[in-house]
Design a protein around this motif. Sequence first.
Motif, PDB file in Angstrom:
ATOM      1  N   GLU A 195      -9.089   9.959  16.840  1.00 19.19           N
ATOM      2  CA  GLU A 195     -10.457  10.249  16.386  1.00 19.19           C
ATOM      3  C   GLU A 195     -11.317   8.987  16.336  1.00 19.19           C
ATOM      4  N   GLY A 196     -10.907   7.966  17.077  1.00 22.36           N
ATOM      5  CA  GLY A 196     -11.729   6.745  17.143  1.00 22.36           C
ATOM      6  C   GLY A 196     -11.331   5.677  16.139  1.00 22.36           C
ATOM      7  N   GLY A 197     -10.199   5.876  15.449  1.00 16.23           N
ATOM      8  CA  GLY A 197      -9.726   4.839  14.528  1.00 16.23           C
ATOM      9  C   GLY A 197      -9.151   3.649  15.294  1.00 16.23           C
ATOM     10  N   TRP A 198      -8.866   2.564  14.594  1.00 18.29           N
ATOM     11  CA  TRP A 198      -8.376   1.357  15.271  1.00 18.29           C
ATOM     12  C   TRP A 198      -7.309   0.657  14.434  1.00 18.29           C
ATOM     13  N   GLN A 199      -6.578  -0.223  15.110  1.00 18.70           N
ATOM     14  CA  GLN A 199      -5.571  -1.059  14.451  1.00 18.70           C
ATOM     15  C   GLN A 199      -6.309  -2.089  13.580  1.00 18.70           C
ATOM     16  N   THR A 200      -6.038  -2.085  12.291  1.00 19.45           N
ATOM     17  CA  THR A 200      -6.683  -3.064  11.417  1.00 19.45           C
ATOM     18  C   THR A 200      -5.900  -4.371  11.423  1.00 19.45           C
ATOM     19  N   VAL A 201      -6.525  -5.413  10.884  1.00 19.50           N
ATOM     20  CA  VAL A 201      -5.889  -6.734  10.822  1.00 19.50           C
ATOM     21  C   VAL A 201      -5.979  -7.259   9.397  1.00 19.50           C
ATOM     22  N   ALA A 202      -5.123  -8.213   9.070  1.00 23.43           N
ATOM     23  CA  ALA A 202      -5.061  -8.746   7.698  1.00 23.43           C
ATOM     24  C   ALA A 202      -4.295 -10.062   7.721  1.00 23.43           C
ATOM     25  N   PRO A 203      -4.294 -10.780   6.590  1.00 31.22           N
ATOM     26  CA  PRO A 203      -3.464 -11.993   6.543  1.00 31.22           C
ATOM     27  C   PRO A 203      -1.988 -11.662   6.682  1.00 31.22           C
ATOM     28  N   SER A 204      -1.580 -10.518   6.127  1.00 32.45           N
ATOM     29  CA  SER A 204      -0.164 -10.122   6.129  1.00 32.45           C
ATOM     30  C   SER A 204      -0.074  -8.633   6.440  1.00 32.45           C
ATOM     31  N   PRO A 205       1.058  -8.178   6.981  1.00 35.60           N
ATOM     32  CA  PRO A 205       1.122  -6.795   7.494  1.00 35.60           C
ATOM     33  C   PRO A 205       1.429  -5.740   6.436  1.00 35.60           C
ATOM     34  N   MET A 206       0.795  -5.847   5.263  1.00 31.56           N
ATOM     35  CA  MET A 206       0.985  -4.854   4.204  1.00 31.56           C
ATOM     36  C   MET A 206      -0.291  -4.038   4.043  1.00 31.56           C
ATOM     37  N   PRO A 207      -0.161  -2.694   4.027  1.00 37.92           N
ATOM     38  CA  PRO A 207      -1.368  -1.870   3.881  1.00 37.92           C
ATOM     39  C   PRO A 207      -1.904  -1.904   2.450  1.00 37.92           C
ATOM     40  N   PHE A 208      -3.173  -1.556   2.281  1.00 38.41           N
ATOM     41  CA  PHE A 208      -3.775  -1.489   0.940  1.00 38.41           C
ATOM     42  C   PHE A 208      -3.160  -0.335   0.164  1.00 38.41           C
ATOM     43  N   ARG A 209      -3.086   0.834   0.809  1.00 35.43           N
ATOM     44  CA  ARG A 209      -2.430   1.989   0.173  1.00 35.43           C
ATOM     45  C   ARG A 209      -1.069   2.142   0.829  1.00 35.43           C
ATOM     46  N   PRO A 210      -0.001   2.326   0.032  1.00 39.86           N
ATOM     47  CA  PRO A 210       1.346   2.322   0.606  1.00 39.86           C
ATOM     48  C   PRO A 210       1.513   3.329   1.738  1.00 39.86           C
ATOM     49  N   GLU A 211       0.765   4.440   1.696  1.00 36.84           N
ATOM     50  CA  GLU A 211       0.938   5.494   2.709  1.00 36.84           C
ATOM     51  C   GLU A 211       0.220   5.179   4.027  1.00 36.84           C
ATOM     52  N   ASP A 212      -0.591   4.120   4.049  1.00 33.84           N
ATOM     53  CA  ASP A 212      -1.389   3.831   5.255  1.00 33.84           C
ATOM     54  C   ASP A 212      -0.582   3.044   6.288  1.00 33.84           C
ATOM     55  N   PRO A 213      -0.979   3.129   7.570  1.00 35.91           N
ATOM     56  CA  PRO A 213      -0.304   2.303   8.581  1.00 35.91           C
ATOM     57  C   PRO A 213      -0.534   0.819   8.289  1.00 35.91           C
ATOM     58  N   PRO A 214       0.454  -0.024   8.568  1.00 33.80           N
ATOM     59  CA  PRO A 214       0.280  -1.450   8.237  1.00 33.80           C
ATOM     60  C   PRO A 214      -0.747  -2.126   9.145  1.00 33.80           C
ATOM     61  N   PRO A 215      -1.488  -3.084   8.596  1.00 30.72           N
ATOM     62  CA  PRO A 215      -2.385  -3.885   9.447  1.00 30.72           C
ATOM     63  C   PRO A 215      -1.562  -4.870  10.265  1.00 30.72           C
ATOM     64  N   ALA A 216      -2.140  -5.373  11.360  1.00 26.97           N
ATOM     65  CA  ALA A 216      -1.486  -6.419  12.149  1.00 26.97           C
ATOM     66  C   ALA A 216      -1.808  -7.777  11.522  1.00 26.97           C
ATOM     67  N   GLU A 217      -0.787  -8.632  11.444  1.00 26.17           N
ATOM     68  CA  GLU A 217      -1.005  -9.969  10.880  1.00 26.17           C
ATOM     69  C   GLU A 217      -1.797 -10.828  11.855  1.00 26.17           C
ATOM     70  N   LEU A 218      -2.857 -11.449  11.366  1.00 30.04           N
ATOM     71  CA  LEU A 218      -3.677 -12.301  12.244  1.00 30.04           C
ATOM     72  C   LEU A 218      -2.927 -13.583  12.586  1.00 30.04           C
ATOM     73  N   SER A 219      -2.944 -13.956  13.856  1.00 32.25           N
ATOM     74  CA  SER A 219      -2.406 -15.263  14.253  1.00 32.25           C
ATOM     75  C   SER A 219      -3.455 -16.327  13.908  1.00 32.25           C
ATOM     76  N   GLN A 220      -3.052 -17.588  13.985  1.00 34.26           N
ATOM     77  CA  GLN A 220      -4.026 -18.657  13.697  1.00 34.26           C
ATOM     78  C   GLN A 220      -5.161 -18.657  14.718  1.00 34.26           C
ATOM     79  N   ALA A 221      -4.832 -18.341  15.975  1.00 31.35           N
ATOM     80  CA  ALA A 221      -5.897 -18.276  17.001  1.00 31.35           C
ATOM     81  C   ALA A 221      -6.873 -17.145  16.669  1.00 31.35           C
ATOM     82  N   GLU A 222      -6.330 -16.029  16.180  1.00 31.79           N
ATOM     83  CA  GLU A 222      -7.211 -14.905  15.803  1.00 31.79           C
ATOM     84  C   GLU A 222      -8.052 -15.239  14.569  1.00 31.79           C
ATOM     85  N   ILE A 223      -7.493 -16.027  13.660  1.00 34.04           N
ATOM     86  CA  ILE A 223      -8.286 -16.462  12.498  1.00 34.04           C
ATOM     87  C   ILE A 223      -9.482 -17.276  12.982  1.00 34.04           C
ATOM     88  N   ARG A 224      -9.240 -18.148  13.969  1.00 36.19           N
ATOM     89  CA  ARG A 224     -10.361 -18.941  14.500  1.00 36.19           C
ATOM     90  C   ARG A 224     -11.394 -18.023  15.159  1.00 36.19           C
TER      91      ARG A 224
END
Length: 367
Positions: A135-164
């Motif tokens: 439905e147009g959703g996307w892979q989220t990103v975060a500092p660490s691969p833990m979701p905000f709500r336990p039932e949600d799919p995990p975010p992808a951990e940002l690499s240092q290049a992605e942080i830049r």
Amino acid sequence: MTATDTAPHTTATAPLFAPLTIRGVTFRNRIGVSPMCQYACHDGLATDWHLVHLGSRAVGGAGMVIVEATGVEHRGLISPFDMGIYKDDHVEPLTRIAAFVKQQGAVAAIQLAHAGRKGSTRRPWEGGAVVPAAEGGWQTVAPSPMPFRPEDPPPAELSQAEIRQVVDSFVAATRRAQCAGFQVVEIHSAHGYLLHQFLSPLSNFRTDEYGGAFDNRIRIVLDVASAVRAAWPDTLPLFVRLSCTDWVAGGWTIEDSVELARRLKALGVDLIDCSSGGAALQAKIPLAPGYQVPFASAIRKEAGVSTAAVGLITTPEQANRIIESGSADLVLLARESLRDPYFPLHAAQALGAPVQPPVRYGRAFVS
Ligand SMILES: Cc1cc2nc3c(=O)[nH]c(=O)nc-3n(C[C@H](O)[C@H](O)[C@H](O)COP(=O)(O)O)c2cc1C
């Protein structure tokens, strides 16, 4: 009761209506409209809704109107209907809004944001669940691969290049905000969104130089602030919104916020917008009128930087006291501004300050 007891405030005694100058920008009073997502965009583009919504509040006498959390990357949107500033097409409708707000005498501001792991969700009135890819959703990103709500799919951990790349996206967005004619940029580092996810030990489990110790967790915020400051004209103010506490033991604290505010001030940040919460579901927030004002006061006094107070500010007298007591330099109103877009005009009447409606509305405000 003496005459003095009942005398209304004059301009001299209603600090809420004293103008404020930061760098080259003068705010006609101390009342700002807090950023509020409208979930009304398609492809990130501002619409007539935003022009009327934000324009009405400038007509209502606000000293500043802040455009909602505006995504610096597509994957940084909270919902698919959020505003974006990640491509040049976004600039034109924002230009109309900034111009109209300024024509009404208000300062035009925009909040630049990245939702991180809190992105790709349905609109609040649709329940706020994660939007599936189909439905147009996307892979989220975060500092660490833990979701905000336990039932949600995990975010992808940002690499240092992605942080830049995230830092570069804030810079590109800042340049677009300047092209659109905004006078203030606010970096959104609150409410559990990406930058706050780095700050908080509740969401940052990295072991590299962007995680762990305080100096590491604040690194991305300092990187963004200094890169944005370098791209933003010296004559224009830069604000940062912080969640001043996570309201959770072991989380981000007001002491952390004071120290971060000191460092941000040294980088040329002009004002800290003092909010709280959003990092963790288990937070117990003691909601009460003006409950976040003590954070604005502590940061203003201890870090020596200007602050905005926000949160359950609903009456002219309360707003005036916050400025008068030196707790903050600005008050920001969100829900009260939705209930009453003319709050500043009504507040001026209540406090005996000069009421300056648009000339076309003058006959409605004759005393
Ligand atoms: C409809 C709505 C949308 C919001 N969107 C944002 C936002 O885009 N960025 C942000 O920092 N805060 C957002 N907030 C939080 C407000 O800016 C404000 O901090 C909060 O509502 C507390 O202020 P209030 O008691 O005056 O409503 C939003 C609040 C509301 C009610």
